[in-house]
Design a protein around this motif. Structure first.
Motif, PDB file in Angstrom:
ATOM      1  N   ALA A  71      19.849 -44.458 -64.174  1.00 35.78           N
ATOM      2  CA  ALA A  71      19.425 -45.512 -63.257  1.00 35.78           C
ATOM      3  C   ALA A  71      19.245 -44.964 -61.853  1.00 35.78           C
ATOM      4  CB  ALA A  71      20.454 -46.638 -63.256  1.00 35.78           C
ATOM      5  N   LYS A  72      18.214 -45.410 -61.195  1.00 34.68           N
ATOM      6  CA  LYS A  72      17.950 -45.038 -59.810  1.00 34.68           C
ATOM      7  C   LYS A  72      18.361 -46.180 -58.891  1.00 34.68           C
ATOM      8  CE  LYS A  72      15.964 -41.257 -61.277  1.00 34.68           C
ATOM      9  NZ  LYS A  72      16.577 -39.934 -61.097  1.00 34.68           N
ATOM     10  N   LEU A  73      18.447 -45.898 -57.599  1.00 36.11           N
ATOM     11  CA  LEU A  73      18.835 -46.922 -56.629  1.00 36.11           C
ATOM     12  C   LEU A  73      17.845 -48.084 -56.617  1.00 36.11           C
ATOM     13  CD1 LEU A  73      20.685 -47.922 -54.408  1.00 36.11           C
ATOM     14  CD2 LEU A  73      19.353 -46.570 -52.758  1.00 36.11           C
ATOM     15  N   TRP A  74      16.554 -47.741 -56.700  1.00 34.47           N
ATOM     16  CA  TRP A  74      15.556 -48.817 -56.654  1.00 34.47           C
ATOM     17  C   TRP A  74      15.655 -49.735 -57.862  1.00 34.47           C
ATOM     18  CZ3 TRP A  74      12.044 -49.523 -60.518  1.00 34.47           C
ATOM     19  CH2 TRP A  74      11.823 -48.441 -61.387  1.00 34.47           C
ATOM     20  N   MET A  75      16.144 -49.191 -58.996  1.00 33.16           N
ATOM     21  CA  MET A  75      16.321 -50.024 -60.180  1.00 33.16           C
ATOM     22  C   MET A  75      17.418 -51.066 -59.951  1.00 33.16           C
ATOM     23  SD  MET A  75      16.084 -47.303 -63.317  1.00 33.16           S
ATOM     24  CE  MET A  75      14.631 -46.296 -63.585  1.00 33.16           C
ATOM     25  N   ALA A  76      18.498 -50.632 -59.304  1.00 29.87           N
ATOM     26  CA  ALA A  76      19.596 -51.562 -59.012  1.00 29.87           C
ATOM     27  C   ALA A  76      19.137 -52.665 -58.059  1.00 29.87           C
ATOM     28  CB  ALA A  76      20.778 -50.799 -58.425  1.00 29.87           C
ATOM     29  N   VAL A  77      18.348 -52.251 -57.058  1.00 29.85           N
ATOM     30  CA  VAL A  77      17.826 -53.238 -56.104  1.00 29.85           C
ATOM     31  C   VAL A  77      16.907 -54.230 -56.815  1.00 29.85           C
ATOM     32  CG1 VAL A  77      16.408 -53.573 -54.049  1.00 29.85           C
ATOM     33  CG2 VAL A  77      18.038 -51.667 -54.151  1.00 29.85           C
ATOM     34  N   PHE A  78      16.058 -53.721 -57.693  1.00 24.37           N
ATOM     35  CA  PHE A  78      15.145 -54.598 -58.426  1.00 24.37           C
ATOM     36  C   PHE A  78      15.912 -55.551 -59.340  1.00 24.37           C
ATOM     37  CE2 PHE A  78      12.721 -55.479 -62.307  1.00 24.37           C
ATOM     38  CZ  PHE A  78      11.639 -56.150 -61.761  1.00 24.37           C
ATOM     39  N   ALA A  79      16.956 -55.025 -60.023  1.00 23.68           N
ATOM     40  CA  ALA A  79      17.743 -55.860 -60.929  1.00 23.68           C
ATOM     41  C   ALA A  79      18.471 -56.968 -60.183  1.00 23.68           C
ATOM     42  CB  ALA A  79      18.749 -55.002 -61.692  1.00 23.68           C
ATOM     43  N   ASP A  80      18.740 -56.764 -58.902  1.00 21.70           N
ATOM     44  CA  ASP A  80      19.445 -57.769 -58.111  1.00 21.70           C
ATOM     45  C   ASP A  80      18.458 -58.639 -57.333  1.00 21.70           C
ATOM     46  OD1 ASP A  80      21.294 -59.278 -56.812  1.00 21.70           O
ATOM     47  OD2 ASP A  80      21.907 -57.718 -55.402  1.00 21.70           O
ATOM     48  N   VAL A  81      17.895 -58.094 -56.268  1.00 18.72           N
ATOM     49  CA  VAL A  81      17.007 -58.854 -55.390  1.00 18.72           C
ATOM     50  C   VAL A  81      15.662 -59.136 -56.067  1.00 18.72           C
ATOM     51  CG1 VAL A  81      15.868 -58.902 -53.141  1.00 18.72           C
ATOM     52  CG2 VAL A  81      18.126 -57.835 -53.379  1.00 18.72           C
ATOM     53  N   GLY A  82      15.107 -58.132 -56.712  1.00 19.02           N
ATOM     54  CA  GLY A  82      13.796 -58.294 -57.330  1.00 19.02           C
ATOM     55  C   GLY A  82      13.778 -59.377 -58.390  1.00 19.02           C
ATOM     56  N   VAL A  83      14.783 -59.360 -59.252  1.00 22.19           N
ATOM     57  CA  VAL A  83      14.855 -60.374 -60.300  1.00 22.19           C
ATOM     58  C   VAL A  83      15.018 -61.770 -59.694  1.00 22.19           C
ATOM     59  CG1 VAL A  83      16.291 -61.254 -62.171  1.00 22.19           C
ATOM     60  CG2 VAL A  83      15.684 -58.836 -62.098  1.00 22.19           C
ATOM     61  N   THR A  84      15.821 -61.869 -58.641  1.00 22.08           N
ATOM     62  CA  THR A  84      16.008 -63.167 -57.973  1.00 22.08           C
ATOM     63  C   THR A  84      14.684 -63.712 -57.450  1.00 22.08           C
ATOM     64  OG1 THR A  84      18.265 -62.581 -57.320  1.00 22.08           O
ATOM     65  CG2 THR A  84      17.190 -64.368 -56.115  1.00 22.08           C
ATOM     66  N   VAL A  85      13.911 -62.851 -56.806  1.00 22.58           N
ATOM     67  CA  VAL A  85      12.616 -63.279 -56.273  1.00 22.58           C
ATOM     68  C   VAL A  85      11.682 -63.714 -57.398  1.00 22.58           C
ATOM     69  CG1 VAL A  85      10.545 -62.515 -55.055  1.00 22.58           C
ATOM     70  CG2 VAL A  85      12.800 -61.859 -54.208  1.00 22.58           C
ATOM     71  N   LEU A  86      11.667 -62.972 -58.485  1.00 21.51           N
ATOM     72  CA  LEU A  86      10.766 -63.288 -59.588  1.00 21.51           C
ATOM     73  C   LEU A  86      11.122 -64.606 -60.279  1.00 21.51           C
ATOM     74  CD1 LEU A  86      10.282 -59.749 -61.185  1.00 21.51           C
ATOM     75  CD2 LEU A  86       8.624 -61.063 -59.852  1.00 21.51           C
ATOM     76  N   VAL A  87      12.415 -64.853 -60.488  1.00 17.74           N
ATOM     77  CA  VAL A  87      12.789 -66.106 -61.158  1.00 17.74           C
ATOM     78  C   VAL A  87      12.534 -67.306 -60.250  1.00 17.74           C
ATOM     79  CG1 VAL A  87      14.477 -64.986 -62.661  1.00 17.74           C
ATOM     80  CG2 VAL A  87      15.231 -65.912 -60.458  1.00 17.74           C
ATOM     81  N   VAL A  88      12.684 -67.122 -58.932  1.00 27.71           N
ATOM     82  CA  VAL A  88      12.366 -68.208 -58.004  1.00 27.71           C
ATOM     83  C   VAL A  88      10.866 -68.517 -58.050  1.00 27.71           C
ATOM     84  CG1 VAL A  88      12.229 -68.865 -55.566  1.00 27.71           C
ATOM     85  CG2 VAL A  88      14.325 -67.844 -56.468  1.00 27.71           C
ATOM     86  N   LEU A  89      10.050 -67.471 -58.051  1.00 28.36           N
ATOM     87  CA  LEU A  89       8.601 -67.668 -58.131  1.00 28.36           C
ATOM     88  C   LEU A  89       8.215 -68.340 -59.448  1.00 28.36           C
ATOM     89  CD1 LEU A  89       7.336 -64.262 -56.676  1.00 28.36           C
ATOM     90  CD2 LEU A  89       7.296 -66.505 -55.555  1.00 28.36           C
TER      91      LEU A  89
END
Length: 250
Positions: A212-230
Motif C-alpha cells: 500500500a502507498k500513502l495515496w492509497m490510504a488517503v483515497f480509502a479515507d477521504v477519496g471514498v468519502t467524497v465519492l459516496v457523498v457524490l
C-alpha cells in the motif's frame, strides 16, 4: 359501536346494531349498501330506549384509489388487504371495485390490531407490512405495522402522531411514489456501503503485504468519502423526487 349522549332529560343512542342490542332496543332490519346508523332515545318516563329510526351513510371511492391499486401491483405489491369497521356488504363491494385481495369487515379497533398481528405472523420471508389509515381507530394499527402511513389533511391527530409517514395532501397515489423514492434511496445507500467496504478492505490487504502507498490510504479515507457523498447526491437529480419529498414528513 356508536355514541351515547344526554340531552336535557333524555338519553340518546346513535350507533350500530350492536349498540342497540346492548341497550335492548329492537330495530328494523335494513338492507342497504350504505352504513346504517340507528337512533334511539330513553326518557325518564320510558325506562327502555325507544327506537326512532336510522340514518344511512354511503362513501364514494376516490377515482385515484383505483389507480393506486394498479400502481402498487406494478411495483410488486401483490398482497393487499382491507381492514374496516364497515358492514360486510359495503366492504366487499369496495374491495371488488378496488380489486383488493382480501377484506375483513365489521372490525372494532382491537379487532384490527389482532388481525394485523395475524397478518404479520403469517407473512412470507422478510416482507414488510404497511398500513394506511386516517382515523382515531387506526392509530393502534398504524403503530403496530412495520410502516404506518396517515393522511395529513383529513387524518386525526392520533393517526398522524402514530404514523411513520404522513401524506400532507391526502393523495393515496403518493403511497406508490413514496415506495419508489424509498427503494431508490436504499439502493444508493447499499451501493455506498458496499463500495466503501470493498475499497477499505482492499487497501488493508495491500497494506498487510507492504504494497500500500500513502495515496492509497488517503483515497480509502477521504477519496471514498467524497465519492459516496457524490453518489448519494443522485437522489436529488430526479426532479419528481424533489417535488414529492416535501409532501411527506417523518
Amino acid at each position: 359501536k356508536g355514541v351515547v349522549a344526554k340531552i336535557d332529560q333524555s338519553e340518546v343512542f346513535v350507533g350500530n346494531v350492536q349498540l342497540m342490542a346492548d341497550n335492548k332496543v329492537d330495530v328494523d332490519a335494513v338492507d342497504s349498501a350504505g352504513t346504517v346508523v340507528y337512533v334511539a332515545q330513553k326518557t325518564d318516563e320510558n325506562r327502555t330506549a325507544k327506537y326512532l329510526g336510522y340514518i344511512e351513510i354511503s362513501d364514494e371511492v376516490r377515482a385515484e384509489a383505483v389507480d393506486l391499486m394498479r400502481e402498487l401491483g406494478e411495483i410488486g405489491v401483490k398482497n393487499t388487504i382491507m381492514l374496516t369497521g364497515d358492514r360486510k356488504q359495503i366492504a366487499e363491494k369496495i374491495a371488488r371495485d378496488l380489486k383488493v385481495g382480501k377484506v375483513y369487515s365489521e372490525l372494532l379497533p382491537k379487532d384490527k390490531v389482532e388481525k394485523l398481528d395475524e397478518i404479520i405472523s403469517h407473512r412470507e420471508g422478510k416482507h414488510t407490512v404497511g398500513y394506511v389509515g386516517d382515523g382515531i381507530n387506526d392509530a393502534p394499527v398504524l403503530t403496530r405495522a412495520d410502516v404506518g402511513i396517515a393522511m395529513g389533511g383529513i387524518g386525526s391527530d392520533a393517526a398522524i402522531e402514530a404514523a411513520d409517514i404522513v401524506l400532507m395532501d391526502d393523495k393515496p397515489s403518493k403511497i406508490a411514489e413514496a415506495i419508489g423514492i424509498a427503494r431508490r434511496t436504499i439502493a444508493i445507500a447499499r451501493q455506498n456501503v458496499a463500495f466503501a467496504i470493498i475499497i477499505k478492505v482492499l487497501v488493508l490487504v495491500l497494506a498487510a503485504f507492504g504494497m500500500a502507498k500513502l495515496w492509497m490510504a488517503v483515497f480509502a479515507d477521504v477519496g471514498v468519502t467524497v465519492l459516496v457523498v457524490l453518489n448519494a447526491m443522485r437522489t436529488l437529480q430526479n426532479k419528481d423526487n424533489r417535488e414529492r419529498l416535501p409532501m411527506m414528513e417523518r
